[in-house]
Motif scaffolding. Structure first.
Motif, PDB file in Angstrom:
ATOM      1  N   PRO A   1      -4.527  -1.548  -9.676  1.00 33.76           N
ATOM      2  CA  PRO A   1      -2.509  -0.990  -9.966  1.00 33.76           C
ATOM      3  C   PRO A   1      -1.728  -1.001  -9.579  1.00 33.76           C
ATOM      4  O   PRO A   1      -0.505  -0.599  -9.803  1.00 33.76           O
ATOM      5  CB  PRO A   1      -3.319   0.098  -9.491  1.00 33.76           C
ATOM      6  N   SER A   2      -1.517  -1.616  -8.324  1.00 32.79           N
ATOM      7  CA  SER A   2      -0.508  -2.233  -7.806  1.00 32.79           C
ATOM      8  C   SER A   2       0.735  -2.553  -8.416  1.00 32.79           C
ATOM      9  O   SER A   2       1.822  -2.201  -7.764  1.00 32.79           O
ATOM     10  CB  SER A   2      -0.098  -2.284  -5.786  1.00 32.79           C
TER      11      SER A   2
ATOM     12  N   VAL B   1       0.566   2.967  -2.188  1.00 32.21           N
ATOM     13  CA  VAL B   1      -0.474   1.255  -2.570  1.00 32.21           C
ATOM     14  C   VAL B   1      -1.514   1.108  -1.075  1.00 32.21           C
ATOM     15  O   VAL B   1      -0.558   2.125   0.080  1.00 32.21           O
ATOM     16  CB  VAL B   1      -0.394   0.639  -3.121  1.00 32.21           C
ATOM     17  N   GLY B   2      -2.287   0.448  -1.097  1.00 34.46           N
ATOM     18  CA  GLY B   2      -2.415  -0.379   0.296  1.00 34.46           C
ATOM     19  C   GLY B   2      -1.645  -1.621   0.185  1.00 34.46           C
ATOM     20  O   GLY B   2      -1.392  -2.002  -0.585  1.00 34.46           O
TER      21      GLY B   2
HETATM   22 CA   LIG Z   1      -3.662  -1.571  -4.496  1.00 37.30          CA
END
Ligand SMILES: [Ca+2]
Ligand SMILES: [Ca+2]
Ligand SMILES: [Ca+2]
Ligand SMILES: [Ca+2]
Ligand SMILES: [Ca+2]
Ligand SMILES: [Ca+2]
Ligand SMILES: [Ca+2]
Ligand SMILES: [Ca+2]
Ligand SMILES: [Ca+2]
Ligand SMILES: [Ca+2]
Ligand SMILES: [Ca+2]
Ligand SMILES: [Ca+2]
Lengths: 198, 198, 198, 198, 198, 198
Positions: A98-99, A136-137
Motif C-alpha cells: 500500500p505504500s 509504512v515500513g
Molecule cells: Ca508498505
C-alpha cells in the motif's frame, strides 16, 4: 551511469510523473508513478506488474479524487469524460503493497490539474479513503535509495518520524523531510502552482 | 534454411509487422509483433501465448497512442472506430516481460498510419506510459540472435549502450546501433515516410 | 471399423468442416474443425476442451477474416449479424497448440462463403495475424495418422518441406503435398468454387 | 426402494427431462438432464456441479438448435425471448465429459417444442456442432446401469455397436438398441409427436 | 506514540469512519471501516486487501440498506445515483471474516445520512441479511485491544455477553458495553442525530 | 444459552427466513436461509461463504420460481423489477452441497408472496429444476441437531424415509415428519396462508 539517466527522467517537464520510494527484497529503491488521461468515459486502467493491494491503492486514489474534486481544483466533467491510465515502469519487477498510495494520488492530481510536480522530491505512505496518511515500513532502506537517486526532499507520514529519528545523522545530510497527516498537505508540498507544458 | 524463410517474412511489404529481440531460456531470439485493424469500436485484442506483463505492454502502447495521436499523425476517429489486434506468432512458446514495449508501439503506429517499417531493423526496450524508453536485459544474447537473422540496424535504450560497450568488436561487425531515450526517436528511425501498399 | 466411420464423416457435404492433423502424447491423429453460423451480433464461441493457445488461434482467424473479408468474398454485414461457433469434436481429449490455425481459418471461410471443402484433404500449420503460414512440429507422426485415415492431399508450411524430405518414400506413397507460405494459397487449394448444400 | 422412486421420476409427464447414461468411478449410472425455459433474452444457465467439457456440451447443443431451428420445428423468436436453464440433478456428484451431448440436445428440443420424451428410454453419445453423433466409452457399465433402472430402449452411436457385440447375450435381454449417426435420428426416436401437458 | 496518532484519527469529524475490532494471528486489534459516496450509478467498490467473506459483509450491508432505506432515513434516489466505496486501511494486512458486518453497516448509514459517529466507540459482530446481529469469536483479545486504543464504549451481540462475563473485572474497567440483537439498536447507539461537517 | 438465543431468532415474524439442516465435519447443525428483495432488475446475489454447488442451488430455485410463478401466486412483474439477495448467516463457516435446495426455494417463495413460514419447522433436501425433491445424506446427524434446536416438524424427501426408519425411537420423540416428492408439497407444508408483517 544508470542513475544519471534516471535522474534526467525524474525531471518535471510533464505532469503526472511522481517519484515514490519502494522497499524490495534487495533493499530500498525509487519507483515512478505515471498517469495519463485520454478521451473516454471515466475508466481506470492500471499496469506495471502490480499486485492486488497496489492496484487497490489506485482505486482508492481515484475515488478520493471523485469525492474531493472541488478541493483540488479538478473539473468534475473531466472525471466523467476522460479515461485514466496509471503505470509503474520496470514491468519486469512485480510490485505490491500500500505504500505507493500517496504517490498515486499526487500523480493523478497532477494529471487532472496540469500542475507541475516539484523536482527532486520523493514520497512514501499509505493513504486512506478519507485522505489520512498512514505510516509504512522500510523507511531506512528507502531513505538510502532516495539519496543514491539524488532526491532532496521527502514526504512521510508523521507516524514515520520516529523511524527517521533512529537513522544516523550522516545518512540524512542534504535531505529535507516533510511529515504529514493528510493528503491535502501532500498535494500542497508536492505540486507547484505552475502548469506544465502539455 | 529456416532463417532464410524467416528473412523473407521480415520484408516490409505490409505495415504493422515489426521485428523485436527476445531473451529466452535457450538464448536470444527474434520475434515479430503483428498488428491489424478492423472495423469496430476501439477494442484491443492480444494473442500469442503472452504473459501478464507483455499484455500490459500492449495496453500501455495503445494508451500512449491515444494520448499522442496528433504527434504521430493518427486520426482520432480511427482510434474509436477500429478494433486493434496485436499478435506475436509462434504460439507454442510462452512469452512475457516488458521488453517488447517499443516494438509494439512501433507496430501500432505503422498500422494506424500505413507507414512502411524500415527493413532489416530490430529493436528491444521497455516503454513507459509517458513515452520514455527504459533499458532491458539480455542485450548480448539478443545481439547475437539479431546477427543470425540478418538484421542490420538495432534500436536500444541509451541506458543499454554500456552493455554494447562490453561486447567484443567482432560480434558487432555489420550492425548499426541507434541509442534512444523516447518513443519519438524510435518512430522516426523505424518508420519510413512512404506508405505501404495495403 | 472406427476409421471407416470416420471417413464417412469426413465427406464434404456441409461447409465448415475441415480436417486437421494433430500431434498428441500417443502419436499423430486427425481432428475435425467445425464452424457454424447463427443469427447474432458477431460473437465468437469456442468449444472442444481447448487450451489457451488453441483458443487464440480461433481469435486470430476471425480477426484475419474481418480485415480481409473482401479478398475471400465474405459479406462484411454477415460478420456483424452472425454469431460464429467453432467446435473441435472428441471433447474427452484436451487439445492445445497453434497448429490448427490454418484449419480454423479454412473452416471459417467455408462457413461464411458456403464453399465446399475439398474431400480427402488435411492440413496443419500455424497462421499469423498477417496471413503467413508458419511451420509446426510432429510432421512425421501427423503424416502417418493422415494415411491411416485415408487422406490423399496435405497442406503444409513451406518451412516444413525439410521434415517431409526426411521421411522414407514408402510412407509418403499415395500422398500429394502442397507447401504454402500464406493463407491465400491454403484457401485456393482447400475450398472448391462450388457451394455446398446448406 | 430407491430405484422404485427413481423410476417414478423417470415418467414423461413433463417435457425437457431426458435420461442419460453416465460412467463414474463406481461403475455405470443413469442421470437426468432437465431443461426449463423462462421469459428472458436467450441466455443459457447451466448447473449441476458440471465440469468444463460437460458445460461445453450444453453450449454446443444450444448453438446447433439455433442453426437448425426450422428442422426441429422450433420458433426462432422463442430462441431470442426465452432464457434456457439446463440442470443435471444430484449436485453432490461432480460430473464431466462429452457423453451427455445428445441427451442435452434432446432435452432442449423437447423443452422448445413441448414434445413428450419416450418413456423407458436412455441414451449416451457425444454430439458435434454439425449434428453428427460420436462414440463414447464405458458402454458395458452404462448398459448394466440402464437395466437396473428399468430402461427398455437405448440410443447409441453406430460406432458403439461393436461394444454391444462384445457384451454377453444375457445382459442385453429386454433391451432394444438404436444405433444412430446424427442428431436427426436421435430426435425422431426420442421425442413423441404428442405434446406434454405444461 | 503510534496509539496517540491513531486516536486522533479516530475522531468523528467526518461521517462514514467507524471503529471495528479484529482478531488477528497476533492478538486483537482495532480497524477502521471507511465509506465514501461519489456521483455514479449505485455501484459498490470494496478495497483493503479483504478476503471473500469480508467482501460479502459489505454486499450484505448494502442490500440491507436498500431494503430498509426508509427506516434509516436514507433517500432511495441516493442509492441509485451514488457510487459507494468501502475501504479498510492498512492494506499490507490481509483481512477476512464476518465480524466487521455491523461496523460496515454503521459506516454506510453514516455516509448516506451524514450523521456523526459517536466518538470513542468500537463494535464487532456479524450481521444477517435480515438485520439480526450474530456473535463472533475472539472477544477477550478484541476487548484488550480496544482498551489499548482508548475506546470507552463497545457494541457486541447479546450472545457474546457470556464471553464478557468470563473476563476479569480489572480488564473491563472504564469500558461500557452495549449488548444488542439487531442493527436498529446498533445504529441508535452508534450514530448521533447531529450531522457531520462534510 | 446460545440455543436459547437461536430459538428466538427462529421466530417467523419476517418472511424469507427458513431453517435448514446441515451436515458438517463436526456433526449435524441447523442453518438459516435468508432472502430479501430490493428495487432492481431481477438480479440475484448470493452470500454466506458458499461453495459452487450451494450457489447453484440458489440459481435453480430462482429459475424454478420464474417458470412456475403463477402456481405459487407470485407476480411476474416482481421477478423483473426486484433484486433478490440470498444469504446464509455464520459467514465464518464454509458451506456447500445441494441439500439446502428446498430451503432456498421456500425462503424465496416466502419473500415473494409475503407468506409467513411455519414456526419450529426445519427441512433438508435437494431440489431439481423440475421441482422434484431428491434425498440427501447425513439424516441421522441432522435430526439430532434439529432436536437440540427445539425443532418440532421436519420436511424430508420420501426417499429419505428409510434413513428415519433406522433411527432409534427415543431420538425421534416429539418430532413430526413430512415425507415429500415435489416442491409443491414443501411449500404447502412450510408456508402459512397468513402474510407476515413487512
Ligand atoms: Ca508498505
Ligand atoms: Ca529501479
Ligand atoms: Ca523463433
Ligand atoms: Ca526484459
Ligand atoms: Ca481421434
Ligand atoms: Ca505445434
Ligand atoms: Ca444416481
Ligand atoms: Ca465419454
Ligand atoms: Ca493496526
Ligand atoms: Ca469472526
Ligand atoms: Ca451453528
Ligand atoms: Ca448433501
Amino acid at each position: 551511469a544508470a542513475n544519471l539517466e534516471r535522474n534526467k527522467y525524474e525531471t518535471n517537464e510533464v505532469p503526472g510523473v511522481v517519484t515514490g520510494l519502494a522497499w524490495t527484497s534487495v533493499g530500498g529503491d525509487i519507483l515512478f508513478i505515471e498517469s495519463i488521461l485520454s478521451k473516454g468515459k471515466g475508466n481506470l486502467t492500471i499496469t506495471g506488474n502490480l499486485g492486488k493491494v497496489m492496484k487497490e491503492s489506485a482505486t482508492i486514489a481515484m475515488e478520493f479524487i471523485k469525492a474531493n474534486a472541488d478541493e483540488f481544483g479538478i473539473d468534475m466533467e473531466d472525471l466523467q469524460t476522460k479515461n485514466v491510465h496509471i503505470h509503474v515502469p520496470e514491468g519486469a519487477t512485480p510490485k505490491d503493497g500500500p505504500s505507493a498510495g500517496i504517490t498515486m494520488l499526487t500523480s493523478l492530481v497532477s494529471s487532472f490539474t496540469g500542475r507541475k510536480v516539484k523536482s527532486h522530491l520523493a514520497m512514501t505512505g499509505e493513504m486512506t479513503l478519507r485522505g489520512k496518511v498512514l505510516p509504512v515500513g522500510g523507511i531506512k532502506e528507502k531513505i538510502l535509495a532516495a539519496k543514491r537517486a539524488n532526491i532532496k526532499e521527502i514526504i512521510l507520514c508523521k507516524d514515520n518520524q520516529k523511524d527517521i529519528d533512529e537513522i544516523k545523522e550522516e545518512y540524512l545530510k542534504g535531505l529535507k523531510f516533510h511529515f504529514v497527516e493528510n493528503m491535502k498537505e501532500v498535494i500542497d508540498i508536492a505540486l507547484l502552482k505552475q502548469k506544465a507544458k502539455k
